[in-house]
Design a protein around this motif. Structure first.
Motif, short mmCIF file in Angstrom:
data_model
loop_
_atom_site.label_atom_id
_atom_site.label_comp_id
_atom_site.label_asym_id
_atom_site.label_seq_id
_atom_site.Cartn_x
_atom_site.Cartn_y
_atom_site.Cartn_z
N SER A 1 34.74 27.06 81.92
CA SER A 1 34.94 25.68 81.42
C SER A 1 36.27 25.11 81.88
N MET A 2 37.14 25.97 82.34
CA MET A 2 38.55 25.65 82.69
C MET A 2 39.40 25.34 81.48
N PHE A 3 38.90 25.66 80.27
CA PHE A 3 39.82 25.61 79.14
C PHE A 3 40.96 26.61 79.36
N ASN A 4 40.65 27.69 80.06
CA ASN A 4 41.72 28.64 80.35
C ASN A 4 42.84 27.97 81.15
N LYS A 5 42.47 27.18 82.15
CA LYS A 5 43.49 26.51 82.96
C LYS A 5 44.19 25.45 82.13
N ALA A 6 43.46 24.78 81.24
CA ALA A 6 44.09 23.80 80.36
C ALA A 6 45.19 24.48 79.54
N LEU B 1 44.33 21.61 70.16
CA LEU B 1 43.41 21.88 71.27
C LEU B 1 42.95 23.34 71.23
N ASN B 2 43.91 24.25 71.09
CA ASN B 2 43.53 25.67 71.15
C ASN B 2 42.61 26.08 70.01
N ALA B 3 42.93 25.65 68.78
CA ALA B 3 42.12 26.05 67.63
C ALA B 3 40.73 25.43 67.72
N ALA B 4 40.65 24.17 68.13
CA ALA B 4 39.34 23.52 68.27
C ALA B 4 38.54 24.23 69.36
N LYS B 5 39.21 24.60 70.43
CA LYS B 5 38.55 25.32 71.52
C LYS B 5 38.03 26.68 71.04
N GLU B 6 38.83 27.39 70.23
CA GLU B 6 38.37 28.70 69.75
C GLU B 6 37.13 28.55 68.87
N ALA B 7 37.13 27.52 68.03
CA ALA B 7 35.96 27.29 67.16
C ALA B 7 34.75 26.86 68.00
N ALA B 8 34.98 26.01 68.99
CA ALA B 8 33.88 25.56 69.85
C ALA B 8 33.32 26.73 70.66
N LEU B 9 34.20 27.61 71.08
CA LEU B 9 33.76 28.80 71.83
C LEU B 9 32.91 29.71 70.93
N ARG C 1 36.76 15.38 70.41
CA ARG C 1 36.58 14.68 69.12
C ARG C 1 37.64 15.14 68.11
N VAL C 2 37.92 16.45 68.09
CA VAL C 2 38.94 16.93 67.15
C VAL C 2 40.31 16.35 67.52
N MET C 3 40.62 16.33 68.81
CA MET C 3 41.93 15.77 69.23
C MET C 3 42.02 14.28 68.87
N ASP C 4 40.88 13.58 68.98
CA ASP C 4 40.88 12.15 68.65
C ASP C 4 41.12 11.90 67.16
N THR C 5 40.68 12.86 66.32
CA THR C 5 40.73 12.60 64.89
C THR C 5 41.97 13.17 64.21
N MET C 6 42.77 13.95 64.95
CA MET C 6 43.99 14.51 64.31
C MET C 6 45.22 13.96 65.01
N ALA D 1 47.76 22.97 61.07
CA ALA D 1 47.06 22.19 62.10
C ALA D 1 45.95 23.04 62.73
N ASP D 2 46.26 24.32 62.96
CA ASP D 2 45.27 25.25 63.53
C ASP D 2 44.06 25.34 62.59
N ALA D 3 44.32 25.52 61.30
CA ALA D 3 43.21 25.67 60.33
C ALA D 3 42.39 24.39 60.25
N GLU D 4 43.07 23.25 60.22
CA GLU D 4 42.34 21.99 60.10
C GLU D 4 41.50 21.73 61.36
N ALA D 5 42.06 22.02 62.52
CA ALA D 5 41.33 21.79 63.78
C ALA D 5 40.07 22.67 63.84
N ARG D 6 40.20 23.91 63.35
CA ARG D 6 39.04 24.81 63.33
C ARG D 6 37.94 24.27 62.42
N THR D 7 38.35 23.83 61.22
CA THR D 7 37.37 23.31 60.27
C THR D 7 36.67 22.08 60.85
N ARG D 8 37.47 21.19 61.42
CA ARG D 8 36.88 19.98 62.00
C ARG D 8 35.94 20.32 63.15
N ALA D 9 36.37 21.24 64.00
CA ALA D 9 35.54 21.60 65.16
C ALA D 9 34.22 22.21 64.70
#
Ligand code: NAD
Ligand code: MG
Length: 394
Positions: free
Chosen positions: A214-219, A325-333, A352-357, A376-384
């Motif tokens: 996905s290139m999230f790694n490069k991100a 970004l990282n926490a949302a990505k981990e939850a999406a993964l 979407r998570v980045m847009d809402t936080m 922030a990590d916990a909230e991003a995970r929940t939202r994702a």
């Protein structure tokens, strides 16, 4: 003879952890293994702890404690379990500590090493992505040293040996393009976790391999480079280099560019950090440019790799954006691996998570504190996770 060096390996049972133990086990008399940590692979953790004479073995999962204790009973090796026990292991005095944990679970143990002023060989890029300013400030306060192990960042670090960072104009990291570099774009939505978890060149853990597709790694690596080397976002780029032989390039203000090349084998970057500032003989293939043939480079397609723009956005926004970004990505993964969302949905969820936080809510100019980062990590995970459930696989 020198005294053995005291070393600890966090995430010892994973891909980078095993590469680290491979190097240590080649000259075991040179090392005293303070602590090894792992997860559910208790057989491997116990075998390695016995083989290397570790003083402490820790699984990050409480429910694995009995199993590990049974495997190590009557060996004299101390046993512990749970996230706190991993951070306690990191806090034990050692001359060199590898953080090869995957995900933002590496943050607290990494900080524990830095708090004691230790030397942290950092494979866990999430530590810098989630809390770069705090991590760098902690190292500066305690005199701790961070040695990059991510191959691109080790490559940059090596290009910068003896150089003044102020003379650097641009940093370029390379990306293989991952499993789907050549796959028709209109079939990406149907890609399975198994397909995403095969890498053309590097042999890595499952999660980072999918992140390469996905290139999230490069991100994450753009953010990691920004936090560690301190260059502004517009002077850090990624290019596709399918051969994975050039790992990074540094261009200086006099127009010269120094590149780092080598076979795609993490034991080079691990060994460089293990022996730094020395260079020792390492068991990696030597580069044969004639056999390699052409080296090719290309600009990443933003439609194929939307994650890259999200990484750039997080670099530019700063504050909590990397943690979000990282926490949302981990939850999406997690949702992708569980087949709840599709491959291309991962970037949609993260965006979407980045847009809402708000990445700067409640922050002053200082580095975000650990509590603020973890919230922030916990909230991003929940939202994702919530957004992922609204996406139905068609
Ligand atoms: P992996 O999945 O192979 O291993 C991860 C290790 O972390 C295992 O020992 C596992 O038990 C442990 N772990 C998992 N969850 C944990 C938790 N919640 N708490 C504590 N420990 C936990 O991963 P990997 O591919 O070796 O990657 C490790 C890190 O290095 C990642 O940050 C990755 O991005 C980075 N990295 C890996 C490579 C590579 O070649 N594999 C290259 C560059 C950077
Ligand atoms: Mg890398």
């Amino acid at each position: 003879m020198n005294d053995p060096r005291r070393v600890s390996v966090l995430g010892a049972t994973g891909s980078v952890g095993q590469g680290t133990l491979d190097l240590i086990a080649r000259t075991p008399k040179d090392y005293e293994v303070v602590a090894l940590t792992g997860g559910r692979n208790i057989d491997r953790l116990a075998d390695d702890a016995i083989r290397l004479g570790a003083r402490l073995a820790v699984t990050c999962f409480d429910d694995c404690y009995q199993d590990l204790a049974a495997r190590l009973s009557s060996t004299g090796i101390e046993v512990a379990a749970g996230a706190e026990a991993v951070a306690d292991a990191a806090a034990r005095p050692a001359d060199w500590t590898m953080s090869a944990i995957v995900g933002s679970a590496g943050l607290l143990p990494g900080l524990a090493v830095l708090e004691r002023g230790g030397t942290l060989a950092l494979a866990n890029k999430e530590t810098l992505v989630a809390a770069g300013p705090l991590v760098m400030a902690t190292a500066a306060r305690t005199g701790a040293r961070i040695l990059p192990v991510d191959s691109e960042h080790s490559a940059i670090f090596q290009c910068l040996r003896g150089e003044d960072i102020a003379s650097v104009e641009r940093i370029t990291v390379t990306a293989s393009g991952g499993a789907f570099r050549d796959r028709p774009l209109d079939t990406l939505a149907d890609a399975t976790p198994e397909e995403a978890a095969t890498h053309p060149n590097w042999d890595m853990g499952q999660r980072i391999t999918i992140d390469s597709a996905s290139m999230f790694n490069k991100a994450l690596e753009l953010i990691e480079a920004h936090e560690f080397f301190g260059l502004p976002p517009d002077r850090i780029d990624a290019v596709i280099h399918p051969e994975s032989l050039v790992h990074a390039l540094v261009t200086f203000r006099d127009g010269g560019t120094i590149a780092h090349l080598g076979a795609p084998d993490m034991r080079h970057a691990i060994g460089h950090a293990l022996h730094w500032p020395d260079r020792r003989v390492l068991p990696v293939d030597r580069l044969d440019l004639v056999a390699a043939g052409a080296l090719t480079f290309a600009v990443p397609d933003p439609f194929r790799y939307p994650a890259l723009a999200l990484g750039r956005r997080a670099m530019e926004e700063g504050g909590l954006s990397g943690a979000i970004l990282n926490a949302a990505k981990e939850a999406a993964l997690d949702a992708f691996v569980a087949r709840r969302i599709g491959f291309t949905d991962m970037a949609l969820v993260v965006e979407r998570v980045m847009d809402t936080m708000s990445p700067r809510a409640g922050l002053d100019d200082a580095a975000p504190s650990l509590d603020v980062v973890l919230a922030a990590d916990a909230e991003a995970r929940t939202r994702a996770a919530g957004i992922a459930t609204t996406i139905t696989r068609g």
